[in-house]
Enzyme design. Structure first.
Site: not given
Ligand code: TYD
Length: 140
Positions: A49-51
């Site tokens: 749940a990140h970039a």
């Protein structure tokens, strides 16, 4: 979508079993500054749940099964890592989630940079805003 599935070179050894290897800069489009791995995760757990703004990574699963969900703000794709011979190279700017399919699967990551929390985008709305601005300056 900015990723590539690669086959990790694997040899059938004289002794029982196989041996897989990759070599920085020969196999990869980046040089490796950091390796980390995620373990002791129960089945069905989700992580990620990140970039990343600039980080390039190669993900592989030497034991077990992990599904990687990729999203570039427009499309979603999922890649199953359930074979130690397969890796995926992720370019910067992709939103990712990971789901553990089997208890204690191990996800290994070779990364182009040292750990830097400032390189993360952990809020999805912020991510959408980030890629919108990014695309203004650069046609992909
Ligand atoms: P994170 O990258 O969010 O893990 P995941 O994507 O699997 O959910 O990292 C989890 C925690 O570990 C976070 O507090 C930052 C820390 N961390 C480090 O200290 N060093 C590292 O190299 C990495 C990747 C994470």
């Amino acid at each position: 979508m900015q990723y590539e599935v690669i086959e990790i070179k694997t040899v059938q050894t004289e002794k029982e079993g196989q041996l897989s290897f990759f070599e920085g800069e020969k196999t990869f489009p980046f040089s490796i500054k950091r390796i980390y791995y995620i373990h002791h995760v129960p089945a069905e757990a989700r992580r990620g749940a990140h970039a990343h703004k600039t980080l390039e990574q190669m993900l592989f699963c030497p034991y077990g099964s992990v599904t990687i969900f990729l999203n570039n703000g427009e499309n979603e794709e999922e890649i199953l890592l359930d074979n130690p011979n397969i890796g995926i190279i992720l370019k910067p700017g992709l939103w990712r989630d990971m789901r553990w399919n089997i208890d204690n699967s191990v996800l290994c990551v070779a990364a182009s940079q040292y750990y830097d929390e400032n390189d993360y985008i952990r809020d999805y709305d912020e991510y959408l805003e980030y890629i919108k601005n990014d695309k203004k300056g650069e046609i992909k």
